[in-house]
Structure formats: structure tokens, C-alpha cells
Design an enzyme around this catalytic site. Structure first.
Site, mmCIF file in Angstrom:
data_model
loop_
_atom_site.group_PDB
_atom_site.id
_atom_site.type_symbol
_atom_site.label_atom_id
_atom_site.label_comp_id
_atom_site.label_asym_id
_atom_site.label_seq_id
_atom_site.Cartn_x
_atom_site.Cartn_y
_atom_site.Cartn_z
ATOM 1 N N SER A 49 36.848 21.903 23.138
ATOM 2 C CA SER A 49 35.703 21.427 23.923
ATOM 3 C C SER A 49 35.035 22.643 24.564
ATOM 4 O O SER A 49 35.597 23.750 24.553
ATOM 5 C CB SER A 49 36.180 20.467 25.011
ATOM 6 N N ASP A 81 34.144 20.360 19.957
ATOM 7 C CA ASP A 81 34.200 18.971 20.415
ATOM 8 C C ASP A 81 33.183 18.761 21.542
ATOM 9 O O ASP A 81 33.173 19.510 22.519
ATOM 10 C CB ASP A 81 35.630 18.694 20.917
ATOM 11 N N HIS A 82 32.334 17.770 21.402
ATOM 12 C CA HIS A 82 31.316 17.436 22.420
ATOM 13 C C HIS A 82 30.457 18.640 22.817
ATOM 14 O O HIS A 82 30.283 18.913 24.015
ATOM 15 C CB HIS A 82 31.946 16.828 23.681
ATOM 16 N N GLU A 133 26.950 11.788 18.126
ATOM 17 C CA GLU A 133 27.433 10.599 18.864
ATOM 18 C C GLU A 133 26.260 9.683 19.170
ATOM 19 O O GLU A 133 25.209 10.127 19.631
ATOM 20 C CB GLU A 133 28.122 11.023 20.169
ATOM 21 N N GLY A 180 40.189 9.879 28.567
ATOM 22 C CA GLY A 180 41.092 9.931 29.717
ATOM 23 C C GLY A 180 42.112 8.809 29.706
ATOM 24 O O GLY A 180 42.356 8.186 28.671
ATOM 25 N N HIS A 207 36.651 8.298 19.308
ATOM 26 C CA HIS A 207 37.012 9.175 20.433
ATOM 27 C C HIS A 207 37.847 8.390 21.439
ATOM 28 O O HIS A 207 37.941 7.165 21.357
ATOM 29 C CB HIS A 207 35.739 9.690 21.118
ATOM 30 N N GLY A 208 38.432 9.112 22.382
ATOM 31 C CA GLY A 208 39.189 8.451 23.449
ATOM 32 C C GLY A 208 40.342 7.634 22.914
ATOM 33 O O GLY A 208 40.637 6.546 23.406
ATOM 34 N N SER A 210 43.598 8.303 22.892
ATOM 35 C CA SER A 210 44.876 8.312 23.636
ATOM 36 C C SER A 210 45.025 6.989 24.358
ATOM 37 O O SER A 210 44.096 6.544 25.038
ATOM 38 C CB SER A 210 44.886 9.440 24.680
ATOM 39 N N ASP A 231 43.330 13.877 22.962
ATOM 40 C CA ASP A 231 43.453 14.974 23.914
ATOM 41 C C ASP A 231 44.433 14.599 25.031
ATOM 42 O O ASP A 231 45.466 15.246 25.214
ATOM 43 C CB ASP A 231 42.067 15.302 24.499
HETATM 44 O O1 G3H Z 1 36.811 14.308 22.224
HETATM 45 C C1 G3H Z 1 37.989 14.150 22.530
HETATM 46 C C2 G3H Z 1 38.633 12.855 22.512
HETATM 47 O O2 G3H Z 1 37.735 11.839 22.425
HETATM 48 C C3 G3H Z 1 39.875 12.711 23.315
HETATM 49 O O3 G3H Z 1 40.003 11.537 24.051
HETATM 50 O O4 G3H Z 1 41.447 12.381 25.888
HETATM 51 O O5 G3H Z 1 41.153 9.970 25.503
HETATM 52 O O6 G3H Z 1 42.449 11.332 23.876
HETATM 53 P P1 G3H Z 1 41.349 11.283 24.872
HETATM 54 ZN ZN ZN Z 2 35.558 12.614 22.762
#
Ligand code: G3H
Ligand code: ZN
Length: 283
Positions: A49, A81-82, A133, A180, A207-208, A210, A231
Site C-alpha cells: 500500500s 495496493d490502493h 475500484e 480492517g 478486498h477486505g 480478512s 492484510d
Molecule cells: O487492499 C487490501 C485488502 O483489501 C485487505 O483487507 O485488511 O481486511 O484483509 P483486510
Molecule cells: Zn483493499
């Protein structure tokens, strides 16, 4: 070997699996991911990132990723990333990134298209893949925060127009995940994902991821998800590894004794994700 993101996207789409994309900030994280990828015989995206680039320095990020990729038998792509600015994208391409994400989701539709087109114009001649995105993914990823009120799901019709006009390689979509730690269990809008998949014929990115239940991941991959970003769970594994050592032996002062177990914790997380995403055994 270091390859273009294009290669990983195409193979994943053809094979009907998703490639794991893991965020990196330091040597131990890179090593954990590559050890996992080698053992699982999996292609992999390493991604940094803007926050990671600021923390470690772009030269360190590229040198770590290159060293790891050159030693590896599996294909590795290095992704921004982003990325939120054209300047940042150019800097990454010049330093050797093989994939970039331009996140224009904070802009109105036309501006998002314009900045994505501008990035593609420079990235594609360099053999670098571009992810964009559409819609707004909630939560916090380093210096980017999208509140619950601002978060917005991806519109399938807009997605079709966006892809047609930009010719982007992959599209990150908002279908209920957030960056997050989740407060409750995330609910993914699979009907919307199916509509988006029917409206566009390119790899989709989740994305996201986790904290997203395994069943939801298993359902999302056959609906066109070809790249899954992790992440937060790596950060948690890293911290767990360090904390265990500190708790068991508060007098320990050798960084290697703290970071070694952290690396091992992360590696186990990455291996499990690779098996879940279906990219294990694909390299
Ligand atoms: O761009 C990174 C991810 O979307 C990570 O998301 O922290 O919820 O795993 P995360
Ligand atoms: Zn992301």
C-alpha cells in the site's frame, strides 16, 4: 519468478480460482508469504500500500519482493495496493512493480474513469496490469478510511460501462466486505456479485477479505472473484507470534526470537488462505 499481474489474472480466470494477494511491509512478511506459496505451489500477489511504501521505502519493498520472486519457482506479481495518484503509479512502475491498483473510488464516476484510463495508458505499454475500484469499500486500509455512511455497493450497470470504457484488467468491487476488523459477521451480496459477473467479463477482486467466513469465500470464487486481498489477518498473526514470545519469556531481547515465530504464524495463515482460495497447486 516475477511476472506481470496480467499473467496471474488470466490464469485464475481460466482456471476458476482466486489468487491470494497479501500485503507486505517488511522482510519477515515477504518471507512468510513466499515460503507458503512455495510449499503450496501457488501463484501469489505481493502487494504494498502507499502506507507500506512510506514506512519501508519503495527501494526496500521492490528489493525484498524481487529477491523473493527470483528465488521462487512459483510466479509472483508485485502490486501497488490502493494507489490514489497518477504520480504514485508512475513511481511504482519505474521501480519495477508488475501490477498496480488505481483506486479512484472516492471520485465521481466520470473522474474515476478518467484517472483509470490515464493509468492504463502508461501501465499497459510497460506490461503492467491495472486494477481499478468501483463502488466504495468501507473500513480503514492504512491512510484510506471510508465510513459506513460513505460505503457504497458496486452497481452492475456502471461496472459494465466502466470496464467497456477503460479496458481495465481487473475490477475491485464493493459487495459487503470492509477493510480492517469486522464488528459483526460480514454479509456478502451474492446476487449483486452474480449480476456484476454477468455484466463484465474480467477478473473481479475481493478486498477486505480478512474475517470473511470460509463458506462465503467458497461461494464467491465461482462467481468470478479471481484475486482476494488479505492484510489484517497477517497483521494479527504477526502480533500473535510476537506476543506469545514476550508473554512466555519477558526477558527475551533478540529480535530474531520475536520475529521468527511471527513469520511462522503468518506463513500458516497464508497457506490456509491459498488452499481456501483454490490457488494452491496451480503453479
Ligand atoms: O487492499 C487490501 C485488502 O483489501 C485487505 O483487507 O485488511 O481486511 O484483509 P483486510
Ligand atoms: Zn483493499
Amino acid at each position: 519468478m516475477l511476472v506481470s499481474g496480467k499473467e496471474l489474472f488470466q490464469a485464475a480466470k481460466q482456471g476458476g480460482y482466486a489468487v491470494g494477494a497479501f500485503n507486505v511491509n517488511n522482510m519477515e512478511i515477504v518471507q512468510a508469504i513466499l515460503e507458503a506459496a512455495e510449499e503450496e505451489k501457488s501463484p501469489v500477489f505481493l502487494q504494498a500500500s502507499q502506507g507500506a511504501i512510506k514506512y519501508a521505502g519503495i527501494e526496500y519493498i521492490v528489493a525484498l519482493a524481487r529477491t523473493a520472486a527470483e528465488k521462487a519457482k512459483v510466479p509472483v506479481a508485485l502490486n501497488l495496493d490502493h494507489g490514489t495518484s497518477f504520480t504514485q503509479v508512475v513511481q511504482c512502475i519505474r521501480h519495477g512493480f508488475t501490477a498496480v491498483m488505481i483506486d479512484g473510488s472516492k471520485y465521481p464516476f466520470e473522474e474515476n474513469i478518467a484517472i483509470t484510463q490515464k493509468v492504463i495508458e502508461i501501465a499497459h505499454p510497460c506490461g503492467v496490469s491495472v486494477e481499478a475500484e468501483l463502488g466504495k469499500i468501507g473500513g480503514t486500509e492504512d491512510d484510506i478510511t471510508v465510513s459506513d455512511a460513505e460505503a457504497a455497493f458496486t452497481d452492475p450497470q456502471e461496472a459494465a460501462e466502466f470496464v467497456e470504457r477503460t479496458k481495465v484488467d481487473a475490477l475491485a468491487i464493493a459487495i459487503g466486505t470492509a477493510h480492517g476488523v469486522y464488528k459483526g459477521e460480514p454479509k456478502l451480496d451474492f446476487a449483486r456479485l452474480e449480476k456484476i459477473r454477468n455484466a463484465v467479463d474480467i477478473p473481479l477482486v475481493l478486498h477486505g477479505a480478512s474475517g470473511v467466513p470460509e463458506d462465503a469465500i467458497r461461494k464467491a470464487v465461482p462467481l468470478g472473484i479471481c484475486k482476494i486481498n488479505i492484510d489484517t489477518e497477517l497483521r494479527q498473526a504477526f502480533t500473535k507470534g510476537v506476543q506469545q514470545v514476550v508473554l512466555n519469556n519477558p526477558k527475551e531481547y533478540d529480535p530474531r526470537k520475536l520475529l521468527g515465530p511471527a513469520r511462522e504464524e503468518m506463513k500458516q495463515v497464508v497457506k490456509a488462505k491459498m488452499r481456501l482460495f483454490g490457488c494452491a497447486g496451480r503453479a
